[in-house]
Design an enzyme around this catalytic site. Sequence first.
Site, PDB file in Angstrom:
ATOM      1  N   HIS A 154      -2.193  -3.388  -6.370  1.00 12.54           N
ATOM      2  CA  HIS A 154      -3.130  -2.515  -4.488  1.00 12.54           C
ATOM      3  C   HIS A 154      -4.792  -3.115  -4.552  1.00 12.54           C
ATOM      4  O   HIS A 154      -5.466  -2.267  -5.165  1.00 12.54           O
ATOM      5  CB  HIS A 154      -2.660  -1.381  -4.530  1.00 12.54           C
ATOM      6  CG  HIS A 154      -2.591  -0.486  -3.339  1.00 12.54           C
ATOM      7  ND1 HIS A 154      -3.481   0.400  -3.510  1.00 12.54           N
ATOM      8  CD2 HIS A 154      -2.534  -1.384  -2.382  1.00 12.54           C
ATOM      9  CE1 HIS A 154      -3.965   0.669  -1.666  1.00 12.54           C
ATOM     10  NE2 HIS A 154      -3.594  -0.686  -1.341  1.00 12.54           N
ATOM     11  N   GLU A 208      -5.255  -1.211  -8.179  1.00  9.11           N
ATOM     12  CA  GLU A 208      -4.437   0.012  -9.013  1.00  9.11           C
ATOM     13  C   GLU A 208      -3.795  -0.482  -8.964  1.00  9.11           C
ATOM     14  O   GLU A 208      -2.372  -1.211  -8.276  1.00  9.11           O
ATOM     15  CB  GLU A 208      -4.087   1.282  -7.128  1.00  9.11           C
ATOM     16  CG  GLU A 208      -4.730   1.624  -6.779  1.00  9.11           C
ATOM     17  CD  GLU A 208      -4.500   3.146  -6.037  1.00  9.11           C
ATOM     18  OE1 GLU A 208      -4.049   2.300  -4.817  1.00  9.11           O
ATOM     19  OE2 GLU A 208      -4.025   4.336  -6.402  1.00  9.11           O
ATOM     20  N   SER A 244       0.900  -0.806   0.184  1.00  8.90           N
ATOM     21  CA  SER A 244      -0.018   0.417  -0.042  1.00  8.90           C
ATOM     22  C   SER A 244       0.708   1.388  -0.191  1.00  8.90           C
ATOM     23  O   SER A 244       0.548   2.445  -0.938  1.00  8.90           O
ATOM     24  CB  SER A 244      -1.068   0.140   1.339  1.00  8.90           C
ATOM     25  OG  SER A 244      -1.764  -1.333   0.872  1.00  8.90           O
ATOM     26  N   ASN A 291      -4.520   6.501  -1.679  1.00 10.12           N
ATOM     27  CA  ASN A 291      -3.913   6.912  -0.318  1.00 10.12           C
ATOM     28  C   ASN A 291      -3.734   7.814  -0.759  1.00 10.12           C
ATOM     29  O   ASN A 291      -3.457   9.121   0.577  1.00 10.12           O
ATOM     30  CB  ASN A 291      -2.966   6.081  -0.173  1.00 10.12           C
ATOM     31  CG  ASN A 291      -4.296   4.720   0.711  1.00 10.12           C
ATOM     32  OD1 ASN A 291      -4.899   4.512   0.783  1.00 10.12           O
ATOM     33  ND2 ASN A 291      -2.887   3.156   0.267  1.00 10.12           N
TER      34      ASN A 291
END
Length: 655
Positions: free
Chosen positions: A430, A442, A409, A480
Amino acid sequence: MSATRFSESVSGSIRDGVLVITIDNAPVNATSAHVRQGLVKAVDHAVAVGTVIGVVVTGAGRTFVGGADIKEFGMPPVEPTLPEVMSRIENCRKPVVAAINGAALGGGCEIALACHGRIAAEAASIGMPEVKLGIVPGAGGTQRLPRLTGTIAAIDLIGSGRTVKPEEALRLGLVDGIATDQMSTAIALARGMASGPLRRTGGIQIATPDASAVDAAAKKVLAKARGQAAPAEAVRLVRAASETSLEDGLADERATFLRLRDSLEAAALRHVFFAERQAGKVSKLEGIAPRMVETVGIVGTGLMGAGIAVAALTAGYRVVGIEQSEDAAAKGRERISGILDKAVQSGRLSDLARTACLDRLQVAADAGRLAAADLVVEAVFDDLTVKTELFQRLDGIVRPGAILATNTSYLNPDEIASATAHAERVVGLHFFSPANVMRLVEVVDCRATAPDVLASALAFAKKLGKLPIVSGVTEGFIGNRIFSAYRREAEFMIEDGAAPDQVDAALETYGFPMGIFNVYDMAGLEIAWARRKRQAATRDPNARYVEIADRLCEAGRFGRKTGKGWYDYSSSEKAVDPAVSVLIEAARTAKGIVPRTFTSGEIVERLLRAMADEGKSLLEEGIAARSSDIDLVMINGYGFPAHKGGPMFVADTYA
Ligand code: T1G
């Protein structure tokens, strides 16, 4: 059988005295203007030719009709409108039967409803997904569907937008039969109808529905509407169908459709619709074939690894799960089969499919079994040393053409790749937990990733039924990184005078399923805390830094898992905790901040701008390929309400 051409996309040929009309308008036989014009000409032709005793309508390829042409929305209307086409079909004096060869969606379903009979192929799917586009059916769906299925089923189907398979359609009265050779069956049905009175859908009286059952069906649909206008309007129109004339019902429906079609909500959902179809397209991969992937290795069968394993198994892959010990492997296998069991219990997976999945699953402690893998995904502890050493070990195990995918991540996958013998075969995948449920993946295009490796990762994610979004390498990738910016802005407002529950309430009113502090408590505050500590040495000393979350973590308040975080969870529901308010006030005092009030509007506006500003940076840095990708990440990974279009759509709309 000579064919007659009625427009560029509609042709017909006569079989056993029946005019078979074929709609051929790639890619999904949408009812573009030339389709509508061709259909009217074909029906008029059938009526005019004495030897023709009936009509069958079908679609070319694997779609019956995918709906109205969404690309025409907002363009000047071209005659005939779809309602006019429906009326010509329904009032034709010769029988018209729909041979539903594939997806009959929206306007496609409405064409079938206007016909006097409907035969479905096994491959057919039927539905009215208009509410997913922020609109209601605009060509008779809300008035004709309840005349065949009854009000309650119609509320469910139109209000939810879900699609049904032939068996359910037959049970609901939506089709008259299911046939492997649906064309011959449809022709026979049309011939059989030629002598008697025609069953015009619009002329069917709707049995008075049980009011409490209708209310229950409506409540179920509206519970999921979460602030959207279309579902409520769809329910209203369907309910009205049993209380008003067809003509009045159709007029109300059309006016409602036109109003909603031009709404911002519909524009947002159309944006998302087309964005999803652009997302997987990467220009540099034109002509690049993905590598063959049949066996997937998954290192780590904890919550994330088990979710990935289930997604791969249900997509048909062979899966080799690897753990550090036989005991952990047994637990991993149990976790995976437990998820499959739940899927069977919920009806999402058949018993047979579960058995087939388990037959294709191995979970062991012997990493040597990964020699059989074509692609290995690591889902181990998010630590650079752990992941790097693992990939170095895998270099000596997997076959030369195998792909290594990291699920990290926050770590830099370039650093992991550069420590391996073949950096070109390393890519990021991801996943979002739970990986068997969340659509978003992702796909991280690392500096050394080979084009066919990236193409393979995209193809793999698509085969899992995921929504793959390509991201470049940056801390937190697209989602994120935006979430961190959004969290920072929220904490700024807390320090300046807002309360966590006020911020969360503003976001939930806007349409987020949960506010950011509630999400934070769910995910665990310690994750961001660890990252902030890791970054402390390199943090810009002049950049504003809010210490409130650090104070919470230092007090062991990591969120739901510790019973306390931004909120107190000691009772069943989350509650505002006075201890947190004291901590917030102390942080303000320490910085000499005099708290001020915030309106919900300002809170939302500032958070949306923080997301959009970070998204703009991601575009400028080349991390995200297009702004609509960013919208899809925030909608599918972070709860951004789809009917608002995403942070970039909102910023562009209000720019
Ligand atoms: N209009 C225009 N283009 C469409 C389209 C549509 N309805 N549906 C798909 N496309 C394009 C899509 O953008 C893509 O384009 C290509 O077709 C392949 O799509 C009056 C008003 C039918 C199940 O909501 O669900 O009818 O990227 O990748 O996976 O009451 O498309 O190639 O340039 O999705 O095979 C209601 C939407 C409309 C159905 C096929 N209908 N479409 O799936 O292909 S409103 C829908 C789908 C309406 C009436 C109201 C799927 C599909 P490109 P794809 P697929």
